[in-house]
Design a protein around this motif. Structure first.
Motif, short mmCIF file in Angstrom:
data_model
loop_
_atom_site.label_atom_id
_atom_site.label_comp_id
_atom_site.label_asym_id
_atom_site.label_seq_id
_atom_site.Cartn_x
_atom_site.Cartn_y
_atom_site.Cartn_z
N GLY B 351 0.82 -1.21 0.00
CA GLY B 351 0.00 0.00 0.00
C GLY B 351 0.85 1.26 0.00
N ASN B 354 1.12 5.92 3.93
CA ASN B 354 0.15 6.07 5.02
C ASN B 354 -0.43 4.72 5.45
OD1 ASN B 354 0.58 8.75 4.90
ND2 ASN B 354 -1.49 9.33 4.27
N GLU B 355 -0.77 3.91 4.45
CA GLU B 355 -1.33 2.59 4.76
C GLU B 355 -0.29 1.71 5.44
OE1 GLU B 355 -4.40 2.62 0.96
OE2 GLU B 355 -2.45 1.68 0.78
N THR B 358 0.49 2.87 9.10
CA THR B 358 -0.69 2.62 9.93
C THR B 358 -0.73 1.15 10.33
OG1 THR B 358 -1.86 4.36 8.74
CG2 THR B 358 -3.21 2.85 10.01
N GLN B 359 -0.42 0.31 9.38
CA GLN B 359 -0.42 -1.13 9.62
C GLN B 359 0.67 -1.50 10.64
OE1 GLN B 359 1.19 -5.04 7.69
NE2 GLN B 359 1.16 -3.35 6.31
#
Lengths: 497, 499
Positions: B351, B354-355, B358-359
């Motif tokens: 991703g 940001n993705e 976040t993960q």
């Protein structure tokens, strides 16, 4: 009509500007030319040797602080305060009584800490202005100090194509280089003014000696909107150089006008500038203003900007270009344009001031501003590598003033002087380059030229004026420029009657 | 514990050759290994580093003894921590030893540099035996908020109870070990003194700026302080003296001379003026805790100190909310770097940025860390910033003023360190986050104001230790050491005469 959105981080001091067709505000980032970084001891630039040998290795000038390693702490580089104060004073800013830093939080791969140490609450300088050559004053909202993030290297080429690239490299050599951010009020009303502003700013930076144009970077973010759209603004990011800013803004004004004319509704957005294609492109839309959640950076103690320090900095401030222009026009009667060219380069101005003490300032102005600049441009030299010194220049101009040599010879001498300095006076004597004052000798050479070029002479007699120029040129060549063209002209005309 | 030699006594035995530094180090390492599976005091036991350090010291000592090299012996004699085993809170970076601040997100991180307190301790001959358990990034008062995959340390007196936190591992081991040992601990809102009180040892949190934070993984930069935990005030004084002082790598350290702290142990306290914060002995504080601390105060009085009851307003009424707004605001920015790019566990690249981060953060940060990041991010958001973060800074200034006024009349202020003795884990499990935060009620005040404070054991209640808290004016650590020594005379560490 759409809501008028005020510019980010600017105070609209002149609401009347929102009657203008185009509204531009600039945020300019200047890398300060300090030896070490803002919060650590790492060098800001490769050594001269490394640069020459192409050994400027990515991620070589880094440490635990500029890499943001857990546990590391920033320590402020005092030199940066001195540089930034000079800039604030040159931009007529009010100076904050203390220097405090904040954290600007946002997640981005070029920020090792995911926050940038910058100034928020109290910028070092505020409420200043810069006067453009037209006399217009552009307001300066704030001048503050901050750290440069790392640089992202896109193997696929430029940023416009970055979204399709599969990887990006990060070079932390830039991480922590001191920057000054200069924010203008939105009082710039066309791209030319933006360019003039940038140009003027760069001259100031040069005079202050706080910016290394060769190896450092100055970048502008431009906020731009037009009346027709209800001032829905776009922010064009990271435009490098003052010529580019004009191009980018010119394109962007046109784009916005066309869009509105074709019935499109503009939205707030952030755009990039592609200098190769000469266009701006959307990077993201801004639904709302970004929230950076500023808090104080309490690893850095507040530093008092004392009166003693300010006095010292004021004492160290050089005379700036504006003061010099006024001096040159008022005291020496030099034209404003010539004065501006002279003052534009600090080294040229300094040379002029030394030379004009010994020779006629008007002659000095003419020769430095026109001939020297021309010869240097031709040789692609910058004033930083100017070899000529004032004694040689004074000698040369003295020879011209006293008509010992012709202007033509002087030009040739100047061409050689900027490559390798020598004494013009001794050289003229040695080489016998003094102007020919003996009309008979010139006449003799003229006759030779006439005899050698019968067909050209015939052309002239048929009324071709150009042929005379050719003949005069031949004489100049034979005399190695020691004759003045005016005299040759008169003699030739007399002989060809 | 009573058998353990003091730092000064052990040093002498090592220097005369009566004890061998390598053997002594080996014994405490073995003990740590043996205790850890049931008590979980250490995240890492740095046996290799400790052995290398001990062997080097042995060589130096043996050479000096063999050659009867007086000069060399003198140099060794001057090393304040010669051969002393030191444990280190996990958030303090030790070069080449896994340092995670108790968080899974930093699992595997080996700092490439030593914290200033580590290089100073090692320079004084200290031997680093391991990284101790803590609440993840310091986020807790009971050391139960350990990072994912970490074990909760157990109270040395009752395995069903907490050690206190966040410097729980260091305090617990200091109590339980048979050997001479001190611990480098750290406090943001009470994390040195509170676990010291719960484990029956002495904890001293110095003035903000007295000890360098360089190399401490930040929780809240304007609040974090590295301090010392030991079996006795005398040991704590030696450790503090070894680490205190200006550090050019940390701009917030103060260029104030470091006193000879050890010389204040055992000094008479005649004339010492104590302000007893009466509100801290009333409702909300267990009566037997209040009683024990009062006994301690009376014993000081019997040695020539005088006391008066005083009011303390803002630090008690506003301390906890003010502390949490400032601490979480700062923490939420400090933890941003743990995103799986440069720092923090790497996960499969999927991703957008940001993705991805976040993960990484969702998977590897514990619940309390997430809660504090969200609290802190909220408190500094536009629109809330003025009411939360900036307001808290103003209250902080008011609190400092209130303390400063009291210190014109009193040398120290005293309260219980905590209103209760170490609670049981099943009691803690029933607490709401807010009740959990209230355990810091007496300790957040001096932490917010950057004031030095010490917790000294004043006896036990049903086998669980009680600690008395004394707070002094900025840079008056020596007063606290003098007071600590005097309290120990009658209420000696864990062996209170009052029992």
């Amino acid at each position: 009509m759409a809501k008028i959105v005020p510019m980010a981080k600017t105070v609209n001091t002149a609401t009347e500007i929102f009657t203008s067709d185009v509204v531009i505000g600039l945020e300019i980032h200047v890398q300060l030319d300090t030896e070490s970084k803002l919060f650590c001891g790492c060098a800001t630039q490769p050594t001269k040797k490394q640069r020459e040998q192409g050994q400027d290795v990515p991620n070589s000038r880094t440490c635990e602080v500029c890499l943001g390693m857990p546990g590391s702490k920033p320590v402020f580089n005092e030199k940066v305060l001195q540089y930034a104060l000079k800039l604030c004073l040159a931009l007529n800013c009010a100076i904050a009584p203390e220097l405090i830093f904040s954290r600007k939080s946002y997640f981005y791969p070029d920020l090792a800490k995911n926050y940038q140490i910058t100034q928020y609450e109290k910028p070092l300088g505020s409420n200043g202005f810069l006067t453009l050559p037209t006399g217009k004053k552009v307001g300066i909202t704030r001048v503050h100090i901050e750290e440069d993030p790392a640089s992202l290297v896109h193997p696929g080429g430029n940023l416009a194509n970055a979204s399709s690239a599969s990887s990006v490299l990060i070079d932390y050599n830039r991480s922590g280089i001191p920057l000054c951010e200069i924010v203008t009020t939105p009082t710039i009303t066309n791209p030319e003014e933006a360019r003039a502003f940038m140009n003027k700013l760069i001259i100031i930076l040069h005079y202050l000696g706080i910016f290394d144009e060769k190896n450092s970077v100055i970048k502008a973010d431009a906020n731009i909107s037009i009346k027709k759209s209800g001032y829905i603004r776009s922010e064009v990011k990271n435009v490098t150089g003052f010529k580019e800013i004009e191009r980018a803004l010119f394109y962007e004004v046109g784009r916005q006008q066309k869009a509105v004319d074709s019935g499109e509704r503009l939205v707030l957005d952030t755009r990039g500038w592609d200098p190769n294609k000469g266009l701006t492109f959307r990077m993201r839309t801004k639904e709302t203003e970004a929230d950076y959640g500023y808090i104080l950076d309490t690893d850095l103690v507040a530093i008092d900007v004392t009166q003693d320090l300010l006095t010292q900095i004021k004492h160290e401030m050089p005379e700036l270009a504006d003061a010099k222009i006024a001096k040159y026009t008022d005291q020496h009667g030099i034209s404003k344009l010539d004065a501006e060219v002279l003052a534009q380069e600090k080294k040229l101005a300094e040379l002029f001031e030394k030379v004009s003490k010994k020779v006629d300032p008007l002659l000095a102005a003419k020769w430095l501003r026109r001939e020297l600049v021309r010869v240097m441009n031709y040789n692609k030299q910058t004033f930083d590598d100017l070899l000529i010194d004032e004694t040689h220049m004074i000698e040369l101009l003295d020879l011209i003033e006293k008509k010992v040599i012709t202007e033509h010879v002087a030009q040739r001498l100047l061409e050689q002087l900027i490559v390798k300095p020598f004494s013009p006076k001794a050289y003229v004597q040695k080489q016998g380059l003094g102007a020919l004052s003996d009309n008979k000798q010139i006449e003799k050479i003229c006759k030779e030229v006439i005899a050698e070029n019968p067909s050209v002479v015939q052309d002239y007699k048929k009324g071709n004026e150009k042929s005379l120029h050719f003949l005069i040129g031949q004489v100049m060549r034979k005399t190695q420029g020691k004759a003045t063209p005016k005299e040759v002209n008169e003699i030739m005309k007399k002989l060809l009657k | 514990m009573a058998d353990a030699l003091s730092i000064i006594a052990l040093k002498q035995k090592l220097l005369t050759g009566e004890l061998d530094v390598v053997e002594h180090t080996e014994m405490i390492l073995q003990e740590a290994e043996k205790l850890n599976p049931s008590y979980h005091y250490f995240n890492v036991i740095s046996s290799n580093l400790a052995r290398v350090q001990a062997q080097e010291l042995r060589r130096e000592i043996q050479t000096a003894l063999k050659l009867k090299d007086k000069k060399k012996l003198q140099v060794l004699q001057q090393k304040k921590l010669l051969g002393i085993p030191i444990s280190v809170k996990d958030a303090i970076c030790v070069k080449g030893v896994e340092s995670t601040a108790g968080s899974r997100i930093l699992k595997g991180y080996l700092p490439p540099f030593n914290a200033t307190v580590i290089s100073r301790s090692v320079n004084e001959g200290g031997i680093i035996i391991g990284k101790t358990s803590q609440d993840e990034f310091g986020f807790g008062g009971f050391n139960v908020n350990v990072g994912l995959g970490y074990q909760v340390p157990k109270n040395p007196f009752d395995k069903n109870r907490t050690t206190g936190g966040s410097s729980g591992g260091g305090s617990g081991f200091t109590q339980l070990t048979k050997y001479t040992h001190v611990s480098l601990t750290e406090s943001t809102g009470g994390s040195i003194v509170e676990p010291a009180a719960f484990c029956g040892v002495v904890g001293l949190c110095p003035t903000y700026g007295r000890v360098s934070r360089y190399g401490l993984m930040d929780f809240a930069n304007s609040l974090d302080k590295i301090g010392a935990t030991g079996k006795t005030t005398a040991d704590v004084a030696v450790l503090l003296q070894s680490i205190a002082g200006f550090d050019q790598k940390n701009a917030t350290t103060a260029d104030v001379p470091v006193e000879d702290y050890s010389s204040f142990v055992g000094k008479p306290i005649k004339g010492l003026k104590i302000g007893v914060v009466s509100v801290a002995f009333g409702d909300g504080t267990d009566s037997f805790v209040a009683e024990r601390v009062w006994k301690g105060i009376k014993s000081l009085e019997s040695q020539g100190a005088s006391y008066e009851e005083v009011n303390l307003d803002l630090p008690i009424t506003m301390g906890v909310p003010t502390y949490y707004l400032i601490a979480t605001s700062e923490a939420s920015t400090n933890l941003a770097k743990y995103c799986g790019l440069r720092y923090g566990k790497h996960e499969p690249l999927e991703g957008s940025f940001n993705e991805y981060f976040t993960q990484v953060r969702s998977k590897n940060l514990g619940e309390e860390a997430k809660r504090r990041i969200m609290l802190g991010t909220f408190a500094r958001m536009a629109g809330y910033r003025d009411a939360c973060y900036l307001q808290a800074l103003k209250v902080r200034t008011k609190m400092i003023e209130e303390y400063k006024k009291l210190f014109t009349k009193y040398d120290v202020l005293m309260t219980p360190t905590a209103p209760i003795v170490a609670p049981k884990f099943d009691e803690i499990a029933k607490l709401t986050p807010l009740q959990h935060y209230m355990i810091d009620i007496f300790t957040v005040g001096p932490n917010i104001a950057g004031l030095p404070h010490i917790s000294v054991p004043v006896g036990k209640q049903n086998g669980m230790p009680v600690g008395a808290l004394a707070i002094a004016d900025h840079f008056k650590e020596s007063t606290l050491i003098k007071l600590g020594g005097a309290l120990e005379k009658t209420c000696g560490a864990g062996q209170c005469a009052c029992d």
